[in-house]
Design a protein around this motif. Sequence first.
Motif, PDB file in Angstrom:
ATOM      1  N   LYS A 107      10.768  -8.306  -0.945  1.00 16.03           N
ATOM      2  CA  LYS A 107       9.991  -9.305  -0.226  1.00 16.03           C
ATOM      3  C   LYS A 107       8.867  -8.569   0.488  1.00 16.03           C
ATOM      4  O   LYS A 107       9.108  -7.583   1.179  1.00 16.03           O
ATOM      5  CB  LYS A 107      10.890 -10.027   0.771  1.00 16.03           C
ATOM      6  CG  LYS A 107      10.326 -11.278   1.343  1.00 16.03           C
ATOM      7  CD  LYS A 107      11.402 -11.984   2.167  1.00 16.03           C
ATOM      8  CE  LYS A 107      10.957 -13.336   2.602  1.00 16.03           C
ATOM      9  NZ  LYS A 107      12.017 -14.020   3.366  1.00 16.03           N
ATOM     10  N   ASP A 116       7.742 -13.197  -2.486  1.00 14.67           N
ATOM     11  CA  ASP A 116       9.199 -13.078  -2.490  1.00 14.67           C
ATOM     12  C   ASP A 116       9.677 -12.881  -3.927  1.00 14.67           C
ATOM     13  O   ASP A 116       9.696 -13.812  -4.713  1.00 14.67           O
ATOM     14  CB  ASP A 116       9.829 -14.322  -1.872  1.00 14.67           C
ATOM     15  CG  ASP A 116      11.304 -14.161  -1.569  1.00 14.67           C
ATOM     16  OD1 ASP A 116      11.922 -13.213  -2.111  1.00 14.67           O
ATOM     17  OD2 ASP A 116      11.835 -14.966  -0.802  1.00 14.67           O
ATOM     18  N   SER A 118      12.734 -11.675  -4.577  1.00 13.19           N
ATOM     19  CA  SER A 118      14.166 -11.445  -4.427  1.00 13.19           C
ATOM     20  C   SER A 118      14.950 -12.350  -5.373  1.00 13.19           C
ATOM     21  O   SER A 118      14.451 -13.375  -5.843  1.00 13.19           O
ATOM     22  CB  SER A 118      14.598 -11.709  -2.982  1.00 13.19           C
ATOM     23  OG  SER A 118      14.454 -13.084  -2.671  1.00 13.19           O
ATOM     24  N   ASN A 120      17.415 -14.113  -4.429  1.00  6.61           N
ATOM     25  CA  ASN A 120      17.607 -15.363  -3.677  1.00  6.61           C
ATOM     26  C   ASN A 120      16.514 -16.372  -4.017  1.00  6.61           C
ATOM     27  O   ASN A 120      16.798 -17.546  -4.257  1.00  6.61           O
ATOM     28  CB  ASN A 120      17.573 -15.101  -2.166  1.00  6.61           C
ATOM     29  CG  ASN A 120      18.698 -14.241  -1.670  1.00  6.61           C
ATOM     30  OD1 ASN A 120      19.620 -13.930  -2.417  1.00  6.61           O
ATOM     31  ND2 ASN A 120      18.630 -13.846  -0.419  1.00  6.61           N
ATOM     32  N   GLN A 121      15.278 -15.928  -4.039  1.00  7.11           N
ATOM     33  CA  GLN A 121      14.153 -16.814  -4.335  1.00  7.11           C
ATOM     34  C   GLN A 121      14.206 -17.307  -5.776  1.00  7.11           C
ATOM     35  O   GLN A 121      13.950 -18.473  -6.050  1.00  7.11           O
ATOM     36  CB  GLN A 121      12.823 -16.093  -4.067  1.00  7.11           C
ATOM     37  CG  GLN A 121      11.596 -16.918  -4.355  1.00  7.11           C
ATOM     38  CD  GLN A 121      11.519 -18.176  -3.503  1.00  7.11           C
ATOM     39  OE1 GLN A 121      12.015 -18.236  -2.390  1.00  7.11           O
ATOM     40  NE2 GLN A 121      10.892 -19.204  -4.025  1.00  7.11           N
ATOM     41  N   THR A 122      14.557 -16.416  -6.688  1.00  8.87           N
ATOM     42  CA  THR A 122      14.656 -16.799  -8.100  1.00  8.87           C
ATOM     43  C   THR A 122      15.741 -17.860  -8.285  1.00  8.87           C
ATOM     44  O   THR A 122      15.530 -18.850  -8.999  1.00  8.87           O
ATOM     45  CB  THR A 122      14.965 -15.563  -8.968  1.00  8.87           C
ATOM     46  OG1 THR A 122      13.967 -14.567  -8.714  1.00  8.87           O
ATOM     47  CG2 THR A 122      14.966 -15.906 -10.443  1.00  8.87           C
ATOM     48  N   SER A 124      16.845 -19.954  -6.023  1.00 13.17           N
ATOM     49  CA  SER A 124      16.353 -21.191  -5.396  1.00 13.17           C
ATOM     50  C   SER A 124      15.393 -21.930  -6.336  1.00 13.17           C
ATOM     51  O   SER A 124      15.434 -23.157  -6.446  1.00 13.17           O
ATOM     52  CB  SER A 124      15.637 -20.892  -4.082  1.00 13.17           C
ATOM     53  OG  SER A 124      16.530 -20.376  -3.142  1.00 13.17           O
TER      54      SER A 124
END
Length: 132
Positions: A107, A116, A118, A120-122, A124
């Motif tokens: 990030k 971002d 990460s 997590n972002q992918t 989401s």
Amino acid sequence: MKLAKKDIKIAKYIFLSNIADGELDEAKISSWIKKIKNLSPRKSIGLLKSLLAFVSSFYRQKTIFTQSSKVIDEKSLIKIREIFEKRESKSLEIEFRENPSLVGGLKVKLGDNVWDYSINQTLSAFKEIARG
């Protein structure tokens, strides 16, 4: 506390008068802070808050804040800095923080922009696509 327009205007003048060649003269800013602190608290608080906002914004625009779930080696940080310096056409500082809450990836924040990359972002993004 809402900042008064007068305080913002004075702080902006002080801030801009202490920038030369894209660099902030920290000694002069410190001198101004000492002078402002000698005013009554009622007069100085708004002015100091306004000046702090300008200085903080200035340094946020010159610093790449990088986060990853694991420590990134110096060579990789230098490469990240070089990429953003080329993109922004200016010299930048880089600051790294380990963030265990990121599952993986990277990030990056420069000024008001955030990239971002990460996991997590992918994840989401995939959730949003799946919801339609």
